[in-house]
Design a protein around this motif. Structure first.
Motif, mmCIF file in Angstrom:
data_model
loop_
_atom_site.group_PDB
_atom_site.id
_atom_site.type_symbol
_atom_site.label_atom_id
_atom_site.label_comp_id
_atom_site.label_asym_id
_atom_site.label_seq_id
_atom_site.Cartn_x
_atom_site.Cartn_y
_atom_site.Cartn_z
ATOM 1 N N THR A 130 -92.009 44.990 20.224
ATOM 2 C CA THR A 130 -90.622 45.363 19.934
ATOM 3 C C THR A 130 -90.391 45.481 18.435
ATOM 4 N N SER A 131 -90.848 44.489 17.692
ATOM 5 C CA SER A 131 -90.597 44.483 16.243
ATOM 6 C C SER A 131 -91.333 45.619 15.535
ATOM 7 N N ARG A 132 -92.527 45.966 16.046
ATOM 8 C CA ARG A 132 -93.277 47.074 15.432
ATOM 9 C C ARG A 132 -92.603 48.406 15.732
ATOM 10 N N VAL A 133 -92.031 48.536 16.928
ATOM 11 C CA VAL A 133 -91.281 49.761 17.249
ATOM 12 C C VAL A 133 -90.080 49.878 16.307
ATOM 13 N N ASP A 134 -89.335 48.778 16.139
ATOM 14 C CA ASP A 134 -88.181 48.786 15.236
ATOM 15 C C ASP A 134 -88.599 49.100 13.797
ATOM 16 N N GLU A 135 -89.695 48.512 13.370
ATOM 17 C CA GLU A 135 -90.193 48.748 12.013
ATOM 18 C C GLU A 135 -90.603 50.208 11.841
ATOM 19 N N PHE A 136 -91.246 50.748 12.854
ATOM 20 C CA PHE A 136 -91.702 52.141 12.819
ATOM 21 C C PHE A 136 -90.513 53.092 12.696
ATOM 22 N N ILE A 137 -89.440 52.769 13.401
ATOM 23 C CA ILE A 137 -88.241 53.613 13.366
ATOM 24 C C ILE A 137 -87.519 53.477 12.029
ATOM 25 N N ARG A 138 -87.300 52.230 11.589
ATOM 26 C CA ARG A 138 -86.512 51.975 10.386
ATOM 27 C C ARG A 138 -87.223 52.383 9.107
ATOM 28 N N SER A 139 -88.544 52.427 9.151
ATOM 29 C CA SER A 139 -89.297 52.856 7.970
ATOM 30 C C SER A 139 -89.288 54.367 7.803
ATOM 31 N N SER A 169 -92.506 37.447 14.173
ATOM 32 C CA SER A 169 -92.129 36.431 13.184
ATOM 33 C C SER A 169 -91.977 37.039 11.797
ATOM 34 N N ALA A 170 -92.850 37.993 11.476
ATOM 35 C CA ALA A 170 -92.806 38.634 10.164
ATOM 36 C C ALA A 170 -91.537 39.456 9.976
ATOM 37 N N ASN A 171 -91.003 40.010 11.064
ATOM 38 C CA ASN A 171 -89.825 40.880 10.974
ATOM 39 C C ASN A 171 -88.522 40.211 11.404
ATOM 40 N N ARG A 215 -85.603 39.940 8.873
ATOM 41 C CA ARG A 215 -85.065 41.248 8.484
ATOM 42 C C ARG A 215 -84.232 41.893 9.583
ATOM 43 N N PHE A 216 -84.695 41.785 10.822
ATOM 44 C CA PHE A 216 -84.095 42.568 11.897
ATOM 45 C C PHE A 216 -83.262 41.783 12.915
#
Length: 302
Positions: A242-251, A281-283, A286-287
């Motif tokens: 989930t967090s990688r999908v969000d990161e991929f979109i927001r970046s 945990s890393a994101n 931020r999110f």
């Protein structure tokens, strides 16, 4: 001398017979109607009871108990399994026979641990418990068979394992258990936050805009569905995806690559092995600072 019935007597007799027939018919018709009403009432109560059970909120303590008594033993086994599988994949120095004998013993041990606490009072958690125990038993059978395999080529041995019906069943049960556990988390979240639905049917395909409007707990459930469709075991958790999908979109990467669906993004991330344990945990800071989450270790580990 025979007595002849008068016209009045005959009419009276016929009328009495008709009335008797009508009364009997009405009686049985009344029984039928009453029975149908009773059955309808019983069915309505039964369905209402089932609906109540399906939508009943889950207590946080139930989710924590499941984590400690069922989920953790299973994940400990899975981590060991993935470590051995990774060594086979990389062709490293490994005594496969000994490694899989140990895995068979570990699967049996963890299945006993996962059975030590009865979660059946919580339907979804009970379902998840049974599926995780089945998964471990299938893994035990797979490991025992792999330990006896005389194949010297690690790649071929791994191929034999992944084509084995017990292995496929083990993975399938694991993914089904994960789905039930995350369903229970969503029902808990819905009980403490009215904005969160107790159940959610994801659009197919799901657009990036639709994804962005979802709460984290629902996004995690969508991630679980994508992982189930892949039919693979991964070392990371659904919230990491989930967090990688969000990161991929927001970046802006999704926009640059003209990826408009969540499924397309998930495929890119999984195919390139771009998701790791700990990504959530890393994101998180931020999110997800304001998101509703149960107090489970994998949501709060640093």
């Amino acid at each position: 001398m025979e007595k002849r019935l008068t016209t009045t007597a005959m009419l009276f007799s016929l009328g009495f017979v008709f009335m008797l027939v009508f009364a009997v018919g009405a009686f049985f018709y009344g029984i039928q109607i009453g029975t149908e009403k009773a059955e309808a009432k019983y069915t309505a109560k039964s369905e209402a009871g089932k609906k109540s059970e399906d939508t009943a909120p889950y207590q946080q303590q139930e989710l924590v108990s499941f984590y400690l008594t069922v989920f953790s033993p299973y994940r400990e086994f899975q981590a060991e399994w993935l470590t051995v599988s990774d060594k086979l994949l990389r062709g490293g120095n490994l005594d496969a026979g000994s490694a899989f004998k140990n895995l068979a013993k570990l699967a049996d041990q963890k299945a006993e641990e996962a059975s030590s606490f009865n979660m059946q009072k919580s339907p979804l958690l009970g379902e998840a418990q049974v599926a995780y125990i089945r998964s471990l038993k299938y893994f035990k059978d797979t490991a025992a068979k792999a330990a006896a395999d005389k194949t010297n080529d690690p790649a071929k041995l791994l191929e034999h394992i992944k084509s084995d019906k017990n292995y496929k069943s083990a993975v399938g049960e694991s993914l089904a258990a994960q789905q039930a556990y995350y369903d229970a988390m969503q029902k808990w979240a819905a009980s403490v936050d009215p904005a969160i639905p107790a159940a959610y049917k994801a659009a197919t395909p799901m657009s990036v805009d639709q994804w962005d409007k979802l709460s984290l707990i629902v996004k995690n459930r969508v991630a679980v569905s994508h992982l189930s469709e892949r039919g693979e075991l991964f070392g990371f958790m659904p919230q990491d995806l989930t967090s990688r999908v969000d990161e991929f979109i927001r970046s802006g990467q999704a926009s640059k690559m003209k990826l408009n669906t969540v499924g397309g993004i998930v495929d890119i991330l999984l195919n390139t092995r771009a998701v790791d344990a700990g990504d959530f945990s890393a994101n998180k800071a931020r999110f997800y600072q304001s998101e509703t989450l149960p107090q489970l270790p994998f949501f709060y580990s640093e």
